[in-house]
Design a protein around this motif. Structure first.
Motif, PDB file in Angstrom:
ATOM      1  N   PHE A 222       3.427  -0.328   8.484  1.00  0.00           N
ATOM      2  CA  PHE A 222       4.053   0.577   7.784  1.00  0.00           C
ATOM      3  C   PHE A 222       5.510   0.527   7.897  1.00  0.00           C
ATOM      4  O   PHE A 222       6.247   0.271   8.824  1.00  0.00           O
ATOM      5  CB  PHE A 222       3.513   1.779   8.538  1.00  0.00           C
ATOM      6  N   GLY A 223       6.153   1.248   6.593  1.00  0.00           N
ATOM      7  CA  GLY A 223       7.443   1.730   6.844  1.00  0.00           C
ATOM      8  C   GLY A 223       7.632   3.078   7.680  1.00  0.00           C
ATOM      9  O   GLY A 223       6.535   3.714   8.108  1.00  0.00           O
ATOM     10  N   GLU A 224       8.893   3.735   7.764  1.00  0.00           N
ATOM     11  CA  GLU A 224       9.044   4.979   8.375  1.00  0.00           C
ATOM     12  C   GLU A 224       8.615   6.011   7.728  1.00  0.00           C
ATOM     13  O   GLU A 224       8.536   7.212   7.985  1.00  0.00           O
ATOM     14  CB  GLU A 224      10.217   4.878   9.015  1.00  0.00           C
TER      15      GLU A 224
ATOM     16  N   LYS B  23      -9.095  -1.318   0.802  1.00  0.00           N
ATOM     17  CA  LYS B  23      -8.046  -0.520   1.356  1.00  0.00           C
ATOM     18  C   LYS B  23      -8.626  -0.209   2.799  1.00  0.00           C
ATOM     19  O   LYS B  23      -9.641  -0.643   3.361  1.00  0.00           O
ATOM     20  CB  LYS B  23      -8.067   0.790   0.661  1.00  0.00           C
ATOM     21  N   ILE B  24      -7.854   0.201   3.606  1.00  0.00           N
ATOM     22  CA  ILE B  24      -7.834   0.720   4.971  1.00  0.00           C
ATOM     23  C   ILE B  24      -8.190   2.422   5.093  1.00  0.00           C
ATOM     24  O   ILE B  24      -7.229   3.112   4.432  1.00  0.00           O
ATOM     25  CB  ILE B  24      -6.692   0.331   5.980  1.00  0.00           C
ATOM     26  N   ILE B  25      -8.982   2.718   5.598  1.00  0.00           N
ATOM     27  CA  ILE B  25      -9.394   4.204   5.581  1.00  0.00           C
ATOM     28  C   ILE B  25      -8.933   4.464   7.239  1.00  0.00           C
ATOM     29  O   ILE B  25      -9.580   3.910   8.196  1.00  0.00           O
ATOM     30  CB  ILE B  25     -10.886   4.248   5.561  1.00  0.00           C
ATOM     31  N   PHE B  26      -7.925   5.687   7.121  1.00  0.00           N
ATOM     32  CA  PHE B  26      -7.759   6.350   8.559  1.00  0.00           C
ATOM     33  C   PHE B  26      -8.580   7.387   9.046  1.00  0.00           C
ATOM     34  O   PHE B  26      -8.867   8.338   7.974  1.00  0.00           O
ATOM     35  CB  PHE B  26      -6.196   6.393   8.637  1.00  0.00           C
ATOM     36  N   GLY B  27      -8.675   7.575  10.448  1.00  0.00           N
ATOM     37  CA  GLY B  27      -9.132   8.841  10.807  1.00  0.00           C
ATOM     38  C   GLY B  27      -7.827   9.898  10.952  1.00  0.00           C
ATOM     39  O   GLY B  27      -6.769   9.485  10.494  1.00  0.00           O
ATOM     40  N   SER B  28      -8.379  10.893  11.434  1.00  0.00           N
ATOM     41  CA  SER B  28      -7.176  11.930  11.440  1.00  0.00           C
ATOM     42  C   SER B  28      -6.314  11.796  12.766  1.00  0.00           C
ATOM     43  O   SER B  28      -5.193  12.397  12.818  1.00  0.00           O
ATOM     44  CB  SER B  28      -7.611  13.460  11.402  1.00  0.00           C
TER      45      SER B  28
ATOM     46  N   LEU C 247       4.043   7.197   2.965  1.00  0.00           N
ATOM     47  CA  LEU C 247       4.099   5.894   3.604  1.00  0.00           C
ATOM     48  C   LEU C 247       3.780   4.947   2.849  1.00  0.00           C
ATOM     49  O   LEU C 247       2.773   4.655   1.969  1.00  0.00           O
ATOM     50  CB  LEU C 247       2.921   5.987   4.841  1.00  0.00           C
TER      51      LEU C 247
ATOM     52  N   LEU D 269      -4.583   6.450  16.113  1.00  0.00           N
ATOM     53  CA  LEU D 269      -5.340   6.426  14.792  1.00  0.00           C
ATOM     54  C   LEU D 269      -6.211   5.111  14.889  1.00  0.00           C
ATOM     55  O   LEU D 269      -6.105   4.284  15.222  1.00  0.00           O
ATOM     56  CB  LEU D 269      -4.460   6.257  13.339  1.00  0.00           C
TER      57      LEU D 269
ATOM     58  N   GLN E 181      -3.132  15.273   9.939  1.00  0.00           N
ATOM     59  CA  GLN E 181      -4.048  14.369   9.284  1.00  0.00           C
ATOM     60  C   GLN E 181      -3.554  13.015   9.332  1.00  0.00           C
ATOM     61  O   GLN E 181      -2.492  12.608   9.583  1.00  0.00           O
ATOM     62  CB  GLN E 181      -4.097  14.744   7.817  1.00  0.00           C
ATOM     63  N   GLY E 182      -4.585  11.992   9.289  1.00  0.00           N
ATOM     64  CA  GLY E 182      -4.237  10.556   9.232  1.00  0.00           C
ATOM     65  C   GLY E 182      -3.767  10.305   7.936  1.00  0.00           C
ATOM     66  O   GLY E 182      -3.789  11.287   6.910  1.00  0.00           O
TER      67      GLY E 182
ATOM     68  N   GLN F 191      -9.714  -1.079  13.310  1.00  0.00           N
ATOM     69  CA  GLN F 191      -8.225  -0.971  13.937  1.00  0.00           C
ATOM     70  C   GLN F 191      -7.639   0.054  14.601  1.00  0.00           C
ATOM     71  O   GLN F 191      -8.210   1.228  14.222  1.00  0.00           O
ATOM     72  CB  GLN F 191      -7.171  -1.311  12.683  1.00  0.00           C
TER      73      GLN F 191
ATOM     74  N   TYR G  97       0.764  -1.102   0.109  1.00  0.00           N
ATOM     75  CA  TYR G  97      -0.008   0.078  -0.075  1.00  0.00           C
ATOM     76  C   TYR G  97       0.906   1.151   0.202  1.00  0.00           C
ATOM     77  O   TYR G  97       1.886   1.282   0.622  1.00  0.00           O
ATOM     78  CB  TYR G  97      -0.883  -0.003   1.241  1.00  0.00           C
TER      79      TYR G  97
ATOM     80  N   GLN H 170       1.017   6.234  16.421  1.00  0.00           N
ATOM     81  CA  GLN H 170       2.056   6.950  15.561  1.00  0.00           C
ATOM     82  C   GLN H 170       2.981   7.701  16.517  1.00  0.00           C
ATOM     83  O   GLN H 170       2.143   8.883  17.164  1.00  0.00           O
ATOM     84  CB  GLN H 170       1.433   7.721  14.474  1.00  0.00           C
TER      85      GLN H 170
ATOM     86  N   TYR I  89       0.431   5.183   0.990  1.00  0.00           N
ATOM     87  CA  TYR I  89      -0.417   6.480   1.646  1.00  0.00           C
ATOM     88  C   TYR I  89       0.433   7.649   1.763  1.00  0.00           C
ATOM     89  O   TYR I  89       1.602   7.753   1.560  1.00  0.00           O
ATOM     90  CB  TYR I  89      -0.804   6.222   3.223  1.00  0.00           C
TER      91      TYR I  89
ATOM     92  N   PHE J  58       0.549  -1.091  14.190  1.00  0.00           N
ATOM     93  CA  PHE J  58      -0.824  -1.741  14.780  1.00  0.00           C
ATOM     94  C   PHE J  58      -0.690  -2.028  16.113  1.00  0.00           C
ATOM     95  O   PHE J  58       0.458  -2.419  16.540  1.00  0.00           O
ATOM     96  CB  PHE J  58      -1.067  -2.799  13.729  1.00  0.00           C
TER      97      PHE J  58
ATOM     98  N   GLY K  16       6.910  11.679  13.464  1.00  0.00           N
ATOM     99  CA  GLY K  16       8.113  11.336  12.236  1.00  0.00           C
ATOM    100  C   GLY K  16       8.295   9.964  12.167  1.00  0.00           C
ATOM    101  O   GLY K  16       9.183   9.822  11.266  1.00  0.00           O
ATOM    102  N   ARG K  17       7.372   9.115  12.548  1.00  0.00           N
ATOM    103  CA  ARG K  17       7.347   7.705  12.529  1.00  0.00           C
ATOM    104  C   ARG K  17       6.207   7.178  11.661  1.00  0.00           C
ATOM    105  O   ARG K  17       5.178   7.818  11.625  1.00  0.00           O
ATOM    106  CB  ARG K  17       7.456   6.950  13.758  1.00  0.00           C
ATOM    107  N   GLY K  18       6.184   6.050  11.096  1.00  0.00           N
ATOM    108  CA  GLY K  18       5.003   5.256  10.555  1.00  0.00           C
ATOM    109  C   GLY K  18       4.258   4.765  11.632  1.00  0.00           C
ATOM    110  O   GLY K  18       4.678   4.433  12.712  1.00  0.00           O
ATOM    111  N   PRO K  19       2.697   4.574  11.262  1.00  0.00           N
ATOM    112  CA  PRO K  19       1.985   4.238  12.468  1.00  0.00           C
ATOM    113  C   PRO K  19       2.296   2.742  12.638  1.00  0.00           C
ATOM    114  O   PRO K  19       2.795   1.816  11.729  1.00  0.00           O
ATOM    115  CB  PRO K  19       0.570   4.051  11.785  1.00  0.00           C
TER     116      PRO K  19
ATOM    117  N   TYR L 250      -3.950   2.348  15.649  1.00  0.00           N
ATOM    118  CA  TYR L 250      -2.591   2.284  15.473  1.00  0.00           C
ATOM    119  C   TYR L 250      -2.335   3.471  16.053  1.00  0.00           C
ATOM    120  O   TYR L 250      -2.874   4.325  16.592  1.00  0.00           O
ATOM    121  CB  TYR L 250      -2.322   2.610  13.753  1.00  0.00           C
TER     122      TYR L 250
ATOM    123  N   TRP M 140       9.848  11.287   3.600  1.00  0.00           N
ATOM    124  CA  TRP M 140       9.476  12.757   3.615  1.00  0.00           C
ATOM    125  C   TRP M 140       9.880  13.525   2.407  1.00  0.00           C
ATOM    126  O   TRP M 140      10.901  13.611   2.050  1.00  0.00           O
ATOM    127  CB  TRP M 140      10.090  13.685   4.698  1.00  0.00           C
TER     128      TRP M 140
END
Lengths: 115, 112
Positions: free
Chosen positions: A106-108, B99-104, A91, B89, A41-42, B34, A33, B38, A35, B46, B41-44, B36, A111
């Motif tokens: 997810f990866g990191e 797909k996966i839909i995320f909130g803010s 992402l 999240l 924001q998400g 789900q 995926y 975060q 993103y 799970f 500066g990093r990825g989410p 997550y 940017w």
């Protein structure tokens, strides 16, 4: 480290230039995926692949964006003629076959700053 | 289109208390919901998954509830610690092929 790997981690580019990001998913994960996330924001869905097939693509993805996963392993996301509005974290995530509830890893992130 | 609402304001909690985060959605209920975490500066990452037919799920100090009538999920962290400070999240999944839909997200701060 056997997690999702993204490269480069940071990219600063001038408006109008093309940029490409690479993602290496976790080994044997067949889904991948992309993103995009901006501050506060998400993650916003861009596209996803199952093996080498691109199964869904967001309407957010303009013609300037293209993603590939040629051999069903790594993937690239290219942005052509970048605009300042493209500045964000990109992402990548992957998931194994039959992942419970579609859990993704997810990866990191990469940017992007467009100046 | 589907909308997901999470507390837009940051949540500040005293260490040791229970933090409760809310996720509300519109339209039809997802097959899975789900959560997550975060860090800046990093990825989410799970944390937990709950199915449509489940009311509650627990994992260590975490608890998630899912109410399809209210179209709401609550995420609880008991005995909160400063290390729990992060953005959380909520994400919806409608089928195993979607797909996966995320909130803010909701930013949580635990003060010592």
């Amino acid at each position: 480290d056997t997690g999702v790997s993204q490269d480069p981690r940071h990219k600063i580019t001038k408006r109008g230039q093309n940029v490409t990001f690479r993602c290496d998913p976790i080994s044997e994960h067949n889904r991948l995926y992309w993103y995009r996330q901006t501050l506060g924001q998400g993650p916003e869905f861009l596209t996803y692949f199952q093996n080498e097939a691109q199964l869904e693509k967001s309407r957010l993805l303009s013609d300037r964006f293209s993603a590939e996963r040629p051999k069903g392993s790594f993937s690239t996301l290219e942005i052509q003629r970048t605009e300042q509005g493209d500045s964000a974290m990109y992402l990548c995530a992957s998931s194994p076959p039959q992942a419970a509830g579609n859990t993704i890893y997810f990866g990191e992130g990469s940017w992007l700053t467009v100046v | 289109s589907q909308k997901i609402e999470q507390n837009s304001e940051a949540l500040n909690i005293q260490e040791g208390k229970t933090a409760t985060l809310t996720c509300n959605y519109t339209n039809y209920s997802p097959a899975y919901l789900q959560w997550y975490r975060q860090d800046p500066g990093r990825g989410p990452v799970f944390l937990l998954l709950i199915r449509e037919n489940e009311k509650e799920k627990r994992k260590e100090r975490l608890k998630v509830t899912f109410d399809t009538t209210l179209k709401q999920s609550l995420f609880h962290i008991t005995a909160s610690q400063p290390a729990d400070s992060a953005t959380y999240l909520c994400a919806l999944v409608y089928s195993s092929a979607s797909k996966i839909i995320f909130g803010s997200g909701t930013r949580l701060s635990i003060r010592p």
